[in-house]
Design a protein around this motif. Structure first.
Motif, PDB file in Angstrom:
ATOM      1  N   UNK A   1       0.885  -1.170   0.000  1.00  0.00           N
ATOM      2  CA  UNK A   1       0.000   0.000   0.000  1.00  0.00           C
ATOM      3  C   UNK A   1       0.915   1.210   0.000  1.00  0.00           C
ATOM      4  N   UNK A   2       0.787   2.010  -1.053  1.00  0.00           N
ATOM      5  CA  UNK A   2       1.769   3.055  -1.309  1.00  0.00           C
ATOM      6  C   UNK A   2       1.085   4.406  -1.504  1.00  0.00           C
ATOM      7  N   UNK A   3       1.708   5.452  -0.979  1.00  0.00           N
ATOM      8  CA  UNK A   3       1.126   6.796  -1.138  1.00  0.00           C
ATOM      9  C   UNK A   3       1.629   7.475  -2.404  1.00  0.00           C
ATOM     10  N   UNK A   4       2.312   6.728  -3.272  1.00  0.00           N
ATOM     11  CA  UNK A   4       2.854   7.309  -4.499  1.00  0.00           C
ATOM     12  C   UNK A   4       1.739   7.478  -5.543  1.00  0.00           C
ATOM     13  N   UNK A   5       2.131   7.669  -6.798  1.00  0.00           N
ATOM     14  CA  UNK A   5       1.133   8.024  -7.807  1.00  0.00           C
ATOM     15  C   UNK A   5       0.961   6.999  -8.934  1.00  0.00           C
ATOM     16  N   UNK A   6       1.818   6.000  -8.983  1.00  0.00           N
ATOM     17  CA  UNK A   6       1.721   5.037 -10.085  1.00  0.00           C
ATOM     18  C   UNK A   6       1.729   3.612  -9.567  1.00  0.00           C
ATOM     19  N   UNK A   7       0.824   2.794 -10.115  1.00  0.00           N
ATOM     20  CA  UNK A   7       0.737   1.393  -9.708  1.00  0.00           C
ATOM     21  C   UNK A   7       1.004   0.483 -10.893  1.00  0.00           C
ATOM     22  N   UNK A   8       1.804   0.962 -11.849  1.00  0.00           N
ATOM     23  CA  UNK A   8       2.091   0.184 -13.055  1.00  0.00           C
ATOM     24  C   UNK A   8       2.792  -1.133 -12.685  1.00  0.00           C
ATOM     25  N   UNK A   9       2.691  -2.103 -13.600  1.00  0.00           N
ATOM     26  CA  UNK A   9       3.384  -3.384 -13.383  1.00  0.00           C
ATOM     27  C   UNK A   9       4.870  -3.138 -13.143  1.00  0.00           C
ATOM     28  N   UNK A  10       5.401  -3.703 -12.091  1.00  0.00           N
ATOM     29  CA  UNK A  10       6.837  -3.621 -11.825  1.00  0.00           C
ATOM     30  C   UNK A  10       7.320  -2.268 -11.321  1.00  0.00           C
ATOM     31  N   UNK A  11       6.410  -1.357 -11.112  1.00  0.00           N
ATOM     32  CA  UNK A  11       6.811   0.000 -10.710  1.00  0.00           C
ATOM     33  C   UNK A  11       7.659  -0.001  -9.424  1.00  0.00           C
ATOM     34  N   UNK A  12       7.282  -0.838  -8.471  1.00  0.00           N
ATOM     35  CA  UNK A  12       8.017  -0.842  -7.195  1.00  0.00           C
ATOM     36  C   UNK A  12       8.995  -2.006  -7.100  1.00  0.00           C
ATOM     37  N   UNK A  13       9.251  -2.653  -8.216  1.00  0.00           N
ATOM     38  CA  UNK A  13      10.134  -3.817  -8.259  1.00  0.00           C
ATOM     39  C   UNK A  13       9.471  -4.858  -9.137  1.00  0.00           C
ATOM     40  N   UNK A  14      10.268  -5.743  -9.775  1.00  0.00           N
ATOM     41  CA  UNK A  14       9.688  -6.753 -10.660  1.00  0.00           C
ATOM     42  C   UNK A  14       8.640  -7.581  -9.918  1.00  0.00           C
ATOM     43  N   UNK A  15       7.434  -7.627 -10.476  1.00  0.00           N
ATOM     44  CA  UNK A  15       6.369  -8.447  -9.898  1.00  0.00           C
ATOM     45  C   UNK A  15       5.667  -7.849  -8.690  1.00  0.00           C
ATOM     46  N   UNK A  16       6.148  -6.713  -8.190  1.00  0.00           N
ATOM     47  CA  UNK A  16       5.527  -6.102  -7.001  1.00  0.00           C
ATOM     48  C   UNK A  16       4.129  -5.590  -7.340  1.00  0.00           C
ATOM     49  N   UNK A  17       3.235  -5.662  -6.352  1.00  0.00           N
ATOM     50  CA  UNK A  17       1.839  -5.263  -6.566  1.00  0.00           C
ATOM     51  C   UNK A  17       1.516  -4.024  -5.739  1.00  0.00           C
ATOM     52  N   UNK A  18       1.303  -2.926  -6.439  1.00  0.00           N
ATOM     53  CA  UNK A  18       1.093  -1.642  -5.767  1.00  0.00           C
ATOM     54  C   UNK A  18      -0.382  -1.310  -5.616  1.00  0.00           C
ATOM     55  N   UNK A  19      -0.744  -0.891  -4.422  1.00  0.00           N
ATOM     56  CA  UNK A  19      -2.107  -0.421  -4.151  1.00  0.00           C
ATOM     57  C   UNK A  19      -1.988   1.037  -3.707  1.00  0.00           C
ATOM     58  N   UNK A  20      -2.490   1.950  -4.516  1.00  0.00           N
ATOM     59  CA  UNK A  20      -2.343   3.373  -4.186  1.00  0.00           C
ATOM     60  C   UNK A  20      -3.392   3.800  -3.157  1.00  0.00           C
TER      61      UNK A  20
END
Ligand SMILES: CC(C)[C@H](C(=O)O)[C@@H](O)C(=O)O
Ligand code: SF4
Length: 460
Positions: A418-437
């Motif tokens: 769970x991230x306060x950033x602005x992008x949840x693209x595939x791999x944005x936070x690392x390969x395979x990572x799953x971002x929830x904005x």
């Protein structure tokens, strides 16, 4: 002719208009960082063109920087070289550079406003899409490509087609627990990630008038995520109060004169936009995303909507979610509170206010990454470090950090963050990572529970 805020700032910066063609726009400030400047410096050097106005450029190191042990040489070769190159280029060209360890170092979109570099009515560019952040001051601010960075180096101007204009009005009362981040995530979920393509977007209505500068920056920051070139909000008393007294802000009589001018930077009554949307503040709730673009958002207690778009199938497969599913109860092992969207002092005050006296869940790794050295210093002075550390959160040094995987801060594959950033693209936070904005408040509440919860019931 009735003008919009955007027209007023744009028209005041046109050096020359090519009949039926683009305008040459003067640029007041050019911000640079290590990722998008090296090729532009090289290009000028190869063509033997000097930098036209080095005093209009400010540089910082943010994307490739580690958030631990910043006093030591950077271990990663690529990152170290990027920063060394920026350092050398700035030195050679007499450009102000806030490198690692400098008291003004931090994420480019956090430091320029906090230093008073960003001021109403300016044109500001940077080789970075989230330059839209600075629009919160009634500034025309937008990201540019590397060849345009070279153009601005050489001429302090840009050749541009004037974009179209849109306005989003949000009026009414926001519910308890709804943050500026929820407002923009809601807007993008409703209008879509292409709704702003070709436009500059003005945000208007009492919700934005009543918002702090930090909140307005969060909103304008994500304008690019609905495709807009930039976003902007008319300057007012809140803006002047924020700018006044900052390091590079005008002072004394100069400030008074500037404020008189800034007062004129409002859309005239009756000015026409190419498109306009009205949103009722009461419809907005704390938001989370379930997919791999920032428009795939729902209210925290909501369910993932059915759609005919096949791209959603792929997004849900990547995220490990299903149509119709509620995210409540999803176990979360990583929390990232930072990035140019939400790493300002107000964000950390909100988080500290919620977690004070509580402890993070055992399964959670929670990162707190201030947007700048100045934010970090303020956090320390206000006793926030202590609150975070007692709650089991890790407080790091400033930088883009886990917002994008360009430095050591990465989220492991298949883990939810769970991230306060602005992008949840595939791999944005690392390969395979799953971002929830989500907003900082939402992220804080989830860190305490270790799973997604509807925290609004806990608010008093
Ligand atoms: C690295 C940079 C060019 C990029 C951007 O333009 O936005 C980055 O800041 C991002 O957020 O993806
Ligand atoms: S914090 Fe994230 S969005 Fe902002 S400039 Fe850095 S990488 Fe880009």
């Amino acid at each position: 002719m009735k003008k919009t805020l955007f027209d007023k700032v744009w028209d005041a910066h046109v050096v020359e208009s090519i009949p039926n063609g683009p305008d040459i726009l003067y640029i007041d400030k050019h911000l640079i960082h290590e990722v998008t400047s090296p090729q532009a410096f090289n290009e000028l050097e190869q063509r033997d063109i000097p930098i036209f106005r080095p005093d209009k450029i400010v540089a910082t190191a943010d994307h490739n920087t580690p958030t631990l042990n910043q006093h030591l040489p950077i271990k990663d070769d690529m990152s170290r070289k990027q920063i060394e190159e920026l350092t050398a280029n700035c030195k050679k060209n007499n450009i102000e550079f806030y490198g690692l360890g400098h008291k003004y170092n931090g994420i480019v979109h956090v430091i320029a406003p906090e230093l008073g570099i960003t001021q109403p009515g300016m044109t500001i560019v940077c080789g970075d899409s989230h330059t839209s952040t600075h629009g919160a001051f009634g500034t025309i601010a937008f990201g540019i490509g590397t060849s345009q960075v070279a153009q601005v180096f050489a001429s302090q101007s840009l050749l541009l087609e004037k974009p179209m204009k849109m306005r989003i009005n949000v009026n009414g009362t926001l519910k308890k627990g709804v943050s500026p981040k929820d407002v923009i995530l809601y807007i993008i979920s409703q209008l879509g990630t292409n709704s702003g393509t070709g436009y500059f977007c003005e945000y208007a209505g009492n919700v934005f008038r009543e918002m702090s500068m930090e909140g307005r920056m969060t909103v304008c920051n994500m304008s690019i995520e609905m495709g807009a070139r930039g976003g902007l909000i008319a300057p007012d008393e809140t803006t002047y109060a924020y700018v006044a007294g900052r390091e590079f802000a005008p002072k004394g009589e100069e400030l008074t004169a500037k404020i008189a001018h800034w007062e004129t930077l409002k859309t005239d009554e009756g000015a026409v936009f190419d498109k306009e949307y009205d949103i009722d503040a009461n419809d907005i709730a704390p938001m989370i995303t379930y997919g791999t673009n920032p428009g795939m958002g729902i209210k925290i207690g909501g369910t993932i909507p059915e759609t005919i778009e096949t791209s959603t199938d792929k997004a849900l497969a990547y995220m490990g979610f299903e149509y119709g599913q509620s995210l409540l109860g999803t176990k979360i092992n990583y929390i990232f509170i930072g990035s140019c969207t939400n790493s300002r002092i107000e964000d950390f005050r909100t988080v500290a206010g919620y977690i004070n006296g509580k402890k993070k869940a055992d399964n959670v790794t929670a990162l707190i990454v201030p947007g700048s050295r100045q934010v970090a210093d303020e956090m320390k002075a206000e006793g926030l470090y202590k609150i975070f550390e007692e709650a089991g959160f890790q407080v790091r040094q400033p930088g883009c950090s886990a917002c994008l995987a360009m430095n050591d801060d990465k989220i492991p594959a298949e883990e939810y963050c769970v991230s306060t950033s602005n992008r949840n693209f595939e791999g944005r936070q690392g390969p395979g990572a799953r971002t929830i904005l989500a907003s900082p408040l939402t992220a804080a509440a989830i860190a305490i529970e270790g799973k997604i919860i509807d925290f609004t019931q806990n608010l008093n």
